[in-house]
Design a protein around this motif. Structure first.
Motif, mmCIF file in Angstrom:
data_model
loop_
_atom_site.group_PDB
_atom_site.id
_atom_site.type_symbol
_atom_site.label_atom_id
_atom_site.label_comp_id
_atom_site.label_asym_id
_atom_site.label_seq_id
_atom_site.Cartn_x
_atom_site.Cartn_y
_atom_site.Cartn_z
ATOM 1 N N PRO A 132 0.823 -1.221 0.000
ATOM 2 C CA PRO A 132 0.000 0.000 0.000
ATOM 3 C C PRO A 132 0.854 1.266 0.000
ATOM 4 O O PRO A 132 0.422 2.310 -0.490
ATOM 5 C CB PRO A 132 -0.794 -0.104 1.312
ATOM 6 C CG PRO A 132 -0.783 -1.549 1.651
ATOM 7 C CD PRO A 132 0.522 -2.088 1.142
ATOM 8 N N TYR A 133 2.059 1.158 0.526
ATOM 9 C CA TYR A 133 2.947 2.308 0.602
ATOM 10 C C TYR A 133 3.510 2.633 -0.773
ATOM 11 O O TYR A 133 3.514 3.774 -1.214
ATOM 12 C CB TYR A 133 4.080 1.991 1.583
ATOM 13 C CG TYR A 133 4.906 3.178 1.995
ATOM 14 C CD1 TYR A 133 4.409 4.098 2.909
ATOM 15 C CD2 TYR A 133 6.195 3.370 1.496
ATOM 16 C CE1 TYR A 133 5.164 5.181 3.306
ATOM 17 C CE2 TYR A 133 6.958 4.462 1.888
ATOM 18 C CZ TYR A 133 6.444 5.359 2.799
ATOM 19 O OH TYR A 133 7.188 6.426 3.191
ATOM 20 N N GLN A 138 5.549 8.489 -5.454
ATOM 21 C CA GLN A 138 6.082 9.668 -4.790
ATOM 22 C C GLN A 138 5.499 10.933 -5.372
ATOM 23 O O GLN A 138 5.036 10.952 -6.503
ATOM 24 C CB GLN A 138 7.603 9.696 -4.935
ATOM 25 C CG GLN A 138 8.282 8.580 -4.158
ATOM 26 C CD GLN A 138 9.759 8.831 -4.040
ATOM 27 O OE1 GLN A 138 10.378 9.343 -4.951
ATOM 28 N NE2 GLN A 138 10.319 8.462 -2.902
ATOM 29 N N THR A 139 5.563 11.988 -4.600
ATOM 30 C CA THR A 139 5.085 13.279 -5.065
ATOM 31 C C THR A 139 6.201 14.297 -4.884
ATOM 32 O O THR A 139 6.855 14.314 -3.845
ATOM 33 C CB THR A 139 3.860 13.723 -4.248
ATOM 34 O OG1 THR A 139 2.877 12.698 -4.322
ATOM 35 C CG2 THR A 139 3.294 15.023 -4.792
ATOM 36 N N LEU A 145 12.640 17.923 -4.049
ATOM 37 C CA LEU A 145 12.164 17.398 -2.781
ATOM 38 C C LEU A 145 10.992 16.473 -3.066
ATOM 39 O O LEU A 145 9.979 16.886 -3.622
ATOM 40 C CB LEU A 145 11.732 18.573 -1.895
ATOM 41 C CG LEU A 145 11.621 18.297 -0.409
ATOM 42 C CD1 LEU A 145 12.932 17.828 0.156
ATOM 43 C CD2 LEU A 145 11.142 19.553 0.295
ATOM 44 N N ARG A 146 11.156 15.189 -2.725
ATOM 45 C CA ARG A 146 10.083 14.236 -3.011
ATOM 46 C C ARG A 146 9.695 13.528 -1.722
ATOM 47 O O ARG A 146 10.537 13.205 -0.902
ATOM 48 C CB ARG A 146 10.542 13.204 -4.051
ATOM 49 C CG ARG A 146 11.052 13.850 -5.333
ATOM 50 C CD ARG A 146 11.600 12.775 -6.269
ATOM 51 N NE ARG A 146 10.537 11.951 -6.827
ATOM 52 C CZ ARG A 146 9.769 12.343 -7.841
ATOM 53 N NH1 ARG A 146 9.964 13.529 -8.381
ATOM 54 N NH2 ARG A 146 8.849 11.559 -8.316
ATOM 55 N N PHE A 147 8.414 13.310 -1.585
ATOM 56 C CA PHE A 147 7.927 12.553 -0.424
ATOM 57 C C PHE A 147 7.078 11.408 -0.918
ATOM 58 O O PHE A 147 6.469 11.485 -1.993
ATOM 59 C CB PHE A 147 7.082 13.445 0.488
ATOM 60 C CG PHE A 147 7.892 14.420 1.275
ATOM 61 C CD1 PHE A 147 8.492 14.045 2.463
ATOM 62 C CD2 PHE A 147 8.072 15.719 0.807
ATOM 63 C CE1 PHE A 147 9.247 14.948 3.183
ATOM 64 C CE2 PHE A 147 8.819 16.621 1.520
ATOM 65 C CZ PHE A 147 9.421 16.235 2.716
ATOM 66 N N ALA A 148 7.040 10.345 -0.121
ATOM 67 C CA ALA A 148 6.127 9.253 -0.436
ATOM 68 C C ALA A 148 4.702 9.793 -0.346
ATOM 69 O O ALA A 148 4.348 10.453 0.635
ATOM 70 C CB ALA A 148 6.324 8.102 0.534
ATOM 71 N N THR A 149 3.932 9.542 -1.396
ATOM 72 C CA THR A 149 2.564 10.054 -1.409
ATOM 73 C C THR A 149 1.774 9.505 -0.217
ATOM 74 O O THR A 149 0.917 10.181 0.350
ATOM 75 C CB THR A 149 1.870 9.647 -2.717
ATOM 76 O OG1 THR A 149 2.756 9.930 -3.791
ATOM 77 C CG2 THR A 149 0.571 10.397 -2.906
ATOM 78 N N TYR A 150 2.091 8.263 0.145
ATOM 79 C CA TYR A 150 1.398 7.652 1.277
ATOM 80 C C TYR A 150 1.557 8.500 2.536
ATOM 81 O O TYR A 150 0.602 8.745 3.264
ATOM 82 C CB TYR A 150 1.963 6.248 1.521
ATOM 83 C CG TYR A 150 1.224 5.471 2.594
ATOM 84 C CD1 TYR A 150 0.142 4.663 2.263
ATOM 85 C CD2 TYR A 150 1.621 5.534 3.925
ATOM 86 C CE1 TYR A 150 -0.537 3.948 3.231
ATOM 87 C CE2 TYR A 150 0.944 4.826 4.899
ATOM 88 C CZ TYR A 150 -0.129 4.032 4.562
ATOM 89 O OH TYR A 150 -0.799 3.331 5.520
ATOM 90 N N ASP A 151 2.797 8.980 2.755
ATOM 91 C CA ASP A 151 3.055 9.806 3.938
ATOM 92 C C ASP A 151 2.243 11.098 3.891
ATOM 93 O O ASP A 151 1.695 11.537 4.900
ATOM 94 C CB ASP A 151 4.546 10.150 4.030
ATOM 95 C CG ASP A 151 5.363 8.953 4.508
ATOM 96 O OD1 ASP A 151 4.770 8.050 5.123
ATOM 97 O OD2 ASP A 151 6.581 8.927 4.241
#
Ligand SMILES: Nc1ncnc2c1ncn2[C@@H]1O[C@H](COP(=O)(O)OP(=O)(O)OP(=O)(O)O)[C@@H](O)[C@H]1O
Ligand SMILES: [Mg+2]
Lengths: 300, 327, 258
Positions: A132-133, A138-139, A145-151
């Motif tokens: 699911p993660y 990523q976004t 700067l990228r973050f996991a969309t899940y986060d």
């Protein structure tokens, strides 16, 4: 600039996670005056049941992978309410009205028991439920700067849960009743509130929130024995900072602790744990009842 | 029997028991004397918890001083090159007292769960610092070299026996000293503070100041226990400050009870013996057993194992002495 | 006669509630003053402020002509003013004699008596004498929470007197005590008090009891003192009868003060 953004986002992600963990704890304390150490176990049980269920779901050839999110939430609700009701009816009921500090010790005993129960049920090997993660990818946030969309989604989900809790407490009759109990239990009892039912429901809701925190975190971590023990003290720090029993306080506490930690992680990683408890200590030193706790004095 | 005689008779009993334990050093198997060393050292730490419980405060962070005592010994040996066991223990204890003088100033304003949570936070701050200090071995900690004893450097078996004997002597001295403390005006006023602080204030005393003194005593004795543990096990790591370690101390305090200075010693020995076997026989249900026992104690034996001992006293017709002991 | 306690413009508010409003009280050495007033009139608040438990919102408190404003209860106790409580403040899980022993060691001052055993033969004898004075010897070794209300109240007062105060504030010493026990209880207390020449302020709801023991009465109403004077003049006051007593009070019920 980028690092400031990174600090802010990391802080927000961490804060939302902290709030998820702490909300149930503070609700239970507010209504029942039980500072529930076993909350860490609810978190762990939520994480384990989610990880094993999602793992099982993806091990077969399943249809829609997005259904796994429903599974996460569903199993947290089932596991949390089940264990919450069992513990409240089976043990806490008989200790109603005991010293707060004694209840800390009782729930510490529960934590010890549930720690081993999770080991008996799920063993000691780590569980992974990363699907699911990964699924959300990523976004990009700003340049480089990228973050996991899940986060990031977690921030939204937490905000939604927080708002829902706020709405339920402030805009519904039952919620107002609950606040009356939090405010003054004796008056509420005198008004004919059925405390037994209220306590069971409250404890179950708190446990569901704890399990939900674990379930939603499971995809992002490896689920291993001991996660509950680690989490509970953090949750304490958050609710104590905010003021025991206050949901708004837990939110502020989560943001404060989350941001401070994020600053530390980026600027001075060796200070990470130090600052979390440092904040807690500092707040308590200045405002013993926490940022939003009421001042209580004894009348003679 | 008046109080002075009663104190004396306790002291004679304790000395005799200590002599017996000391003599046992040359008879009992090494594993047993090692187990007893660690149990007695732990009991000293728990005594610190018990001192505060008698004043109505539950410390969920006594591991702070346990750890400081241990690291004081470890660092004294490693960085300062101190070899003597007594000097090392004194160093660890002094460090803890210093820290307690600072923390106690703040902590004595708090009661109940706030005290519990703040003590917990303090120990976790230390834990957080140690885990991230690579110079101190981070999570692994580091080994403590075997110390000398007033110039004597024992080798082989004698080394363990020396640590054991030292621990027995210190424990006996602590039991005697703190028994006097608990029965003294100051010690009894601690109970009064637990019972009703407002009244104590109206009697012309400052509960805060008294609790402060008590807190410092508790820190000192817990640090001594930590120092002995470090010397005995030859190793220290940040887990000494982890909150679950404090939880274990609280457990033993409740197991033994708070009725007498000997209670934590009974609690710690029973705990250590059972754990030694339980960890071999049922490693995955050991904590569960602890939890169940804890709940059973709270429900059915709230005054701990000590209440079993003192009850027997009463049956033997020794009523006033038993009363004094449980009071 | 010289003044032992004086308040000047003493005021205390709790939010919108004014529990004490500009109280100007003067009490002389050796006086036995009764305080009457219905529930919530501010009697306990007055005692709480005077003994340092509750900081006033305004005004000053002079004990022996020195301000005690801002002092903690323990400091005021040490200056010679003691009090009893509406609900007895004891050490419930300790025995009655232990309560007395602890009061004694506290009164002796911390050093060096703190380091010696609490229960020495000398101190025990002293404590037993105190229990005897108050007639609670039968409960000597009982756990305090288990003894009857009347005895608890007596122990509470005995503990206040251990420090040999020059002034004693009694907050409803007979509340919760059965009607038949009230007079014996007060007789016991007053005998001890007179022996030591203590100045007393004494809150009581039962007018006959008040009038029996005091030389002067202050009537509180809604945070103010509406009458102050001899028992006859205060109890005969129409305003007091209307607002405090709630009915006509027959002055013939009063004998001469005992
Ligand atoms: N700690 C407090 N917080 C809020 N209000 C208080 C407090 N203490 C007293 N009050 C209020 O102040 C007023 C005076 O109370 P006080 O206890 O002094 O009355 P009293 O004359 O002693 O009455 P009683 O006869 O019932 O003992 C009351 O309205 C009470 O509700
Ligand atoms: Mg009153």
């Amino acid at each position: 600039m980028t690092s400031l953004l990174a600090i802010l986002f990391d802080g927000a992600i961490y804060a939302s996670w902290l709030f998820l963990v702490a909300a149930g704890l503070t609700i239970i304390y507010g209504v029942m005056r039980v500072l529930n150490m076993a909350h860490g176990s609810f978190y762990a049980i939520g994480a384990y049941s989610a990880a094993s269920l999602v793992g099982w779901y993806f091990s077969g050839n399943v249809g829609n992978p997005y259904l796994s999110y429903l599974l996460l939430i569903g199993c947290a609700v089932v596991a949390g309410s089940l264990i919450g009701v069992i513990i409240e009816r089976g043990l806490l009921r008989f200790l109603q009205g005991k010293d707060e500090i004694l209840m800390v010790i009782v729930t510490y005993a529960l934590l010890l028991i549930l720690e081993d129960v999770t080991k008996l049920v799920w063993g000691v090997d780590p569980y992974f439920a990363y699907q699911p993660y990964r699924l959300l990818g990523q976004t990009a946030v700003g340049v480089g700067l990228r973050f996991a969309t899940y986060d990031l989604a977690l921030i939204v989900v937490t905000a939604a849960i927080g708002l829902a809790a706020w709405f339920a407490l402030n805009r519904t009759n039952r919620g107002r009743l609950l606040r009356a109990v939090i405010h003054d239990r004796e008056i509420a009892v005198a008004m004919g509130v059925n405390v037994n039912v209220l306590f069971t429901v409250t404890f179950a809701i708190g446990a569901v929130l704890g399990a939900l925190a674990g379930a939603l975190t499971a995809p992002a971590i490896s689920v291993t024995p001991g996660i509950g023990v680690e989490v509970i003290v953090l949750a304490f720090a958050v609710v104590v900072v905010g003021g025991l029993g206050s949901i708004g306080g837990a939110a502020i506490g989560a943001v404060l602790v989350g941001l401070t930690r994020s600053v530390a992680v980026h600027m001075a990683p060796e200070m990470e744990l130090f600052v979390i408890y440092g904040v807690m200590f500092l707040v308590l030193a200045i405002r013993p009842q926490g940022l939003f706790g009421p001042v209580l004095a004894r009348r003679i | 029997m008046n109080i002075t005689n009663r104190l004396k008779s306790t002291e004679v009993t304790v000395s005799a028991l200590a002599a017996l334990l000391a003599a046992g050093a040359f008879l009992m198997p090494a594993w047993l004397s090692f187990l007893l060393t660690l149990a007695l050292a732990k009991a000293l730490v728990v005594l610190g918890v018990v001192l505060q419980m008698r004043a109505g405060l539950v410390s969920f962070g006594q591991a702070l001083f346990y750890c400081i005592g241990g690291y004081g010994v470890g660092l004294g040996a490693q960085s300062l090159g101190i070899a003597d066991a007594f000097a090392l223990l004194a160093l660890g204890t002094a460090a803890a007292v210093l820290l307690a003088l600072i923390c106690g100033f703040l902590l004595t304003r708090y009661r109940e769960i706030f005290f519990a949570m703040l003590t917990l936070a303090l120990s976790m701050i230390l834990y957080g610092v140690l885990v991230k200090s690579s110079a101190l071995g981070s999570t692994d900690g580091f080994n403590v070299a075997p110390p000398s004893f007033l110039g004597w450097v024992p080798e082989g078996d004698a080394r363990k026996q020396a640590v054991y004997l030292l621990t027995v002597v210190i424990a006996a001295a602590a039991v005697i000293g703190f028994n006097r403390y608990l029965k003294s005006g100051l010690g009894r006023v601690m109970e009064a503070i637990r019972e009703n602080e407002i009244r104590v204030d109206y009697l012309g005393l400052s509960p805060r100041r008294l609790l402060f003194a008590n807190y410092v005593f508790a820190a000192a004795i817990s640090a001594l226990g930590g120092g002995l543990t470090a010397i005995a096990s030859g190793h220290i790591d940040p887990d000494m400050a982890f909150w679950a370690t404090s939880g274990e101390f609280v457990f033993i305090a409740i197991l033994g009870g708070t009725g007498h200075v000997a209670a934590p010693f009974i609690g710690a020995i029973v705990f250590s013996v059972i754990r030694t076997f339980a960890i071999q026989e049922a490693p995955h249900t050991w904590q569960m057993a602890l939890g169940l026992v804890l709940i059973a104690l709270i429900l059915f034996l709230p005054k701990g194992l000590w209440s079993l001992v003192s009850r027997k006293h009463t049956k033997a017709g020794n009523t006033p002495a038993a009363k004094e002991a449980t009071a | 006669m010289s003044t032992i306690l004086e308040t000047r413009g003493l005021t205390r508010t709790f939010g919108a509630v004014v529990a004490a409003k500009d109280l100007n009280v003067r009490i002389d050495h050796g006086e036995i003053v009764g305080v009457i007033g219905s529930n919530g009139a501010g009697k306990t608040t007055f005692i709480n402020m005077v003994t340092g438990y509750l900081p006033p919102s305004g005004g000053d408190i002079l004990f022996d002509s020195r301000s005690v404003l801002g002092l903690a209860p323990r400091e005021i106790t040490r200056r010679g003013m003691a009090r009893s409580f509406q609900v007895a403040q004891l050490f419930p899980q300790l025995t009655v004699i232990e309560n007395a022993l602890i009061s004694l060691v506290a009164a002796e001052g911390p050093w060096p008596s703190f380091l010696r055993p609490l229960d020495t033969p000398e101190r025990r004898a002293h404590a037993e004498a105190i229990l005897e004075d108050f007639g609670v010897t039968p409960y000597r070794d009982a756990v305090t929470s288990t003894v009857p209300q009347g005895a608890r109240k007596l122990v509470d007062i005995a503990m206040a007197l251990v420090s040999n105060p020059r002034m004693l504030l009694l907050d409803e010493p007979t509340s919760g005590v059965s009607v038949e026990e009230k007079c014996p209880l007060m007789d016991t207390v007053m005998a001890v008090v007179r022996k030591h020449g203590v100045t007393v302020l004494f809150v009581e709801h039962d007018m006959e009891i008040v009038a029996r023991y005091v030389t002067r009465i202050m009537a509180f109403y809604s945070g103010e003192i509406i009458a102050d004077g001899s028992p006859r003049s205060v109890l005969g006051d129409a305003k007091v009868q209307e607002l405090v007593i709630g009915h006509h009070f027959d002055l013939d019920l009063l004998g001469e003060p005992a």
